[in-house]
Write an enzyme that holds these catalytic residues in place. Structure first.
Site, PDB file in Angstrom:
ATOM      1  N   ASN A 147     -13.954  -6.147 -30.197  1.00 15.24           N
ATOM      2  CA  ASN A 147     -13.317  -6.677 -28.996  1.00 15.24           C
ATOM      3  C   ASN A 147     -14.282  -6.405 -27.854  1.00 15.24           C
ATOM      4  O   ASN A 147     -14.445  -5.260 -27.436  1.00 15.24           O
ATOM      5  CB  ASN A 147     -11.954  -6.002 -28.747  1.00 15.24           C
ATOM      6  CG  ASN A 147     -11.300  -6.497 -27.463  1.00 15.24           C
ATOM      7  OD1 ASN A 147     -11.978  -6.731 -26.470  1.00 15.24           O
ATOM      8  ND2 ASN A 147      -9.987  -6.650 -27.475  1.00 15.24           N
ATOM      9  N   ASN A 197      -3.745  -4.656 -31.694  1.00 17.05           N
ATOM     10  CA  ASN A 197      -2.944  -4.017 -30.652  1.00 17.05           C
ATOM     11  C   ASN A 197      -1.743  -3.282 -31.233  1.00 17.05           C
ATOM     12  O   ASN A 197      -0.645  -3.298 -30.661  1.00 17.05           O
ATOM     13  CB  ASN A 197      -2.510  -5.034 -29.592  1.00 17.05           C
ATOM     14  CG  ASN A 197      -3.524  -5.168 -28.464  1.00 17.05           C
ATOM     15  OD1 ASN A 197      -4.028  -4.178 -27.956  1.00 17.05           O
ATOM     16  ND2 ASN A 197      -3.834  -6.389 -28.089  1.00 17.05           N
ATOM     17  N   ASP A 257      -8.378  -7.285 -33.365  1.00 13.17           N
ATOM     18  CA  ASP A 257      -7.641  -6.380 -32.493  1.00 13.17           C
ATOM     19  C   ASP A 257      -6.162  -6.676 -32.685  1.00 13.17           C
ATOM     20  O   ASP A 257      -5.661  -7.680 -32.188  1.00 13.17           O
ATOM     21  CB  ASP A 257      -8.074  -6.603 -31.045  1.00 13.17           C
ATOM     22  CG  ASP A 257      -7.324  -5.707 -30.065  1.00 13.17           C
ATOM     23  OD1 ASP A 257      -6.459  -4.927 -30.513  1.00 13.17           O
ATOM     24  OD2 ASP A 257      -7.608  -5.805 -28.855  1.00 13.17           O
ATOM     25  N   GLU A 291     -11.379 -11.153 -27.204  1.00 13.03           N
ATOM     26  CA  GLU A 291     -11.431 -11.074 -25.741  1.00 13.03           C
ATOM     27  C   GLU A 291     -12.746 -11.593 -25.183  1.00 13.03           C
ATOM     28  O   GLU A 291     -13.467 -10.883 -24.478  1.00 13.03           O
ATOM     29  CB  GLU A 291     -11.155  -9.644 -25.246  1.00 13.03           C
ATOM     30  CG  GLU A 291      -9.667  -9.352 -25.114  1.00 13.03           C
ATOM     31  CD  GLU A 291      -9.362  -8.257 -24.101  1.00 13.03           C
ATOM     32  OE1 GLU A 291      -9.268  -7.092 -24.507  1.00 13.03           O
ATOM     33  OE2 GLU A 291      -9.206  -8.583 -22.906  1.00 13.03           O
ATOM     34  N   ASP A 335      -7.968  -1.590 -34.025  1.00 15.37           N
ATOM     35  CA  ASP A 335      -8.763  -2.684 -34.594  1.00 15.37           C
ATOM     36  C   ASP A 335      -8.803  -2.498 -36.104  1.00 15.37           C
ATOM     37  O   ASP A 335      -9.214  -1.436 -36.592  1.00 15.37           O
ATOM     38  CB  ASP A 335     -10.177  -2.655 -34.009  1.00 15.37           C
ATOM     39  CG  ASP A 335     -10.159  -2.798 -32.491  1.00 15.37           C
ATOM     40  OD1 ASP A 335     -10.164  -3.940 -32.007  1.00 15.37           O
ATOM     41  OD2 ASP A 335     -10.125  -1.752 -31.786  1.00 15.37           O
ATOM     42  N   ASP A 384     -14.201  -1.397 -23.861  1.00 13.56           N
ATOM     43  CA  ASP A 384     -13.357  -0.230 -24.145  1.00 13.56           C
ATOM     44  C   ASP A 384     -13.072  -0.078 -25.644  1.00 13.56           C
ATOM     45  O   ASP A 384     -12.552   0.944 -26.082  1.00 13.56           O
ATOM     46  CB  ASP A 384     -12.070  -0.221 -23.307  1.00 13.56           C
ATOM     47  CG  ASP A 384     -11.419  -1.584 -23.159  1.00 13.56           C
ATOM     48  OD1 ASP A 384     -11.890  -2.536 -23.799  1.00 13.56           O
ATOM     49  OD2 ASP A 384     -10.446  -1.695 -22.403  1.00 13.56           O
ATOM     50  N   HIS A 385     -13.427  -1.095 -26.426  1.00 12.77           N
ATOM     51  CA  HIS A 385     -13.326  -0.999 -27.892  1.00 12.77           C
ATOM     52  C   HIS A 385     -14.683  -0.667 -28.497  1.00 12.77           C
ATOM     53  O   HIS A 385     -15.723  -0.993 -27.920  1.00 12.77           O
ATOM     54  CB  HIS A 385     -12.870  -2.329 -28.491  1.00 12.77           C
ATOM     55  CG  HIS A 385     -11.459  -2.711 -28.157  1.00 12.77           C
ATOM     56  ND1 HIS A 385     -10.449  -2.694 -29.081  1.00 12.77           N
ATOM     57  CD2 HIS A 385     -10.909  -3.139 -26.991  1.00 12.77           C
ATOM     58  CE1 HIS A 385      -9.320  -3.098 -28.505  1.00 12.77           C
ATOM     59  NE2 HIS A 385      -9.567  -3.370 -27.247  1.00 12.77           N
TER      60      HIS A 385
END
Length: 259
Positions: free
Chosen positions: A7, A149, A147, A34, A218, A247-248
């Site tokens: 991501n 989530n 991802d 993303e 993930d 941030d991933h």
DNA sequence: ATGTCTCCAAAATGGAGA
């Protein structure tokens, strides 16, 4: 064959990081989420220069998914899940590469809870569930990657009590993932490391990466035909510490080449 | 509640999303 998910949180803003990681890690196939870029702003040329064909599904500002491949250009089989998507978001891209079917997903975040975003997440989950059932009964080599989530269990977040009411960890969300997996899928990283702490995401807030305050969201779900081919899997955790990082973290698995 | 980061908007800060 090395297959990764990442991501990127903005494919253009993150392009130097993405290219550096591709060069170092040399995955054969990559699922990106993303993109945060419209269809005509995907950096196809730079990625091709790095040695990867790509197919992608862009969207202005938000979402966006792509599949990169060193081996051959992915053949797109679906650009959405069956059923109504009231929001028309670019979150699902299914491709064929060699004898693999790869579904690159960016499952809705769902926060804040309760609310329309959470309802949307649960509806999206239902549609994924129905389609995954079709995929797994095909008997083909299928991987659902991306991802999700979803924090699958308490083991997968640094402080579970803090996330009791979070859209990534609510009991019904975990149950939805469990249901999906119970169709016969295998969570590849957890399969390889049954008891270890594995994080794939670290918030930008409050030095989460430095404190190892992460979560595992993930995932790679493997159909039964892929499980015996699974060799390795890892999180490229150091990438999260790079300048201008997402941030991933990138996450990858290695599977045996098909005969 | 806050923290940070990206993208976007009748454009500089500020909102939305995560």
């Amino acid at each position: 064959m090395k297959i990764a998910t990442y991501n990127v949180n903005g494919v253009n803003g993150r392009l130097p990081v993405l290219l550096k990681w591709l060069k170092e890690s040399q995955p054969d196939i990559v699922c990106l989420q993303e993109l945060k870029a419209p269809q005509d702003k995907f950096p196809e040329a730079e990625i091709l220069e790095a040695g990867y064909h790509s197919v992608w599904l862009g969207q202005k500002s938000w979402n966006g998914v792509a599949v990169l491949s060193k081996l051959e250009k992915p053949v797109v089989s679906r650009t959405d899940l069956p059923g109504e998507d009231e929001i028309e978001a670019s979150r699902y891209l299914e491709v064929k590469i060699k004898d693999l079917i790869i579904a690159c997903i960016y499952l809705p975040n769902g926060n804040p809870v309760p609310g329309p975003k959470f309802d949307y997440k649960m509806r999206w989950f239902e549609r994924l569930d129905a389609h995954a059932e079709m995929l797994i009964t095909s008997g083909k080599k299928v991987l659902i990657i991306g991802d999700f989530n979803v924090i699958p269990t308490e083991k997968d977040v640094y402080k579970p009590e803090k996330y009791k009411n979070d859209g990534l960890f609510l009991p019904e969300v975990r149950k939805a993932l469990e249901n999906l997996i119970s169709q016969g899928w295998t969570d590849a990283l957890r399969h390889l490391y049954p008891t270890e702490t594995i994080y794939t995401f670290f918030d930008y807030f409050r030095k989460a990466y430095e404190r190892n305050a992460g979560m595992r969201i993930d995932h790679f779900l493997l159909s039964p035909e892929v499980v015996p081919l699974l060799k390795k899997g890892e999180v490229d955790k150091e990438v999260r510490g790079w300048e201008k990082s997402s941030d991933h973290c990138p996450v990858w698995i290695e599977i045996e080449e098909s005969k």
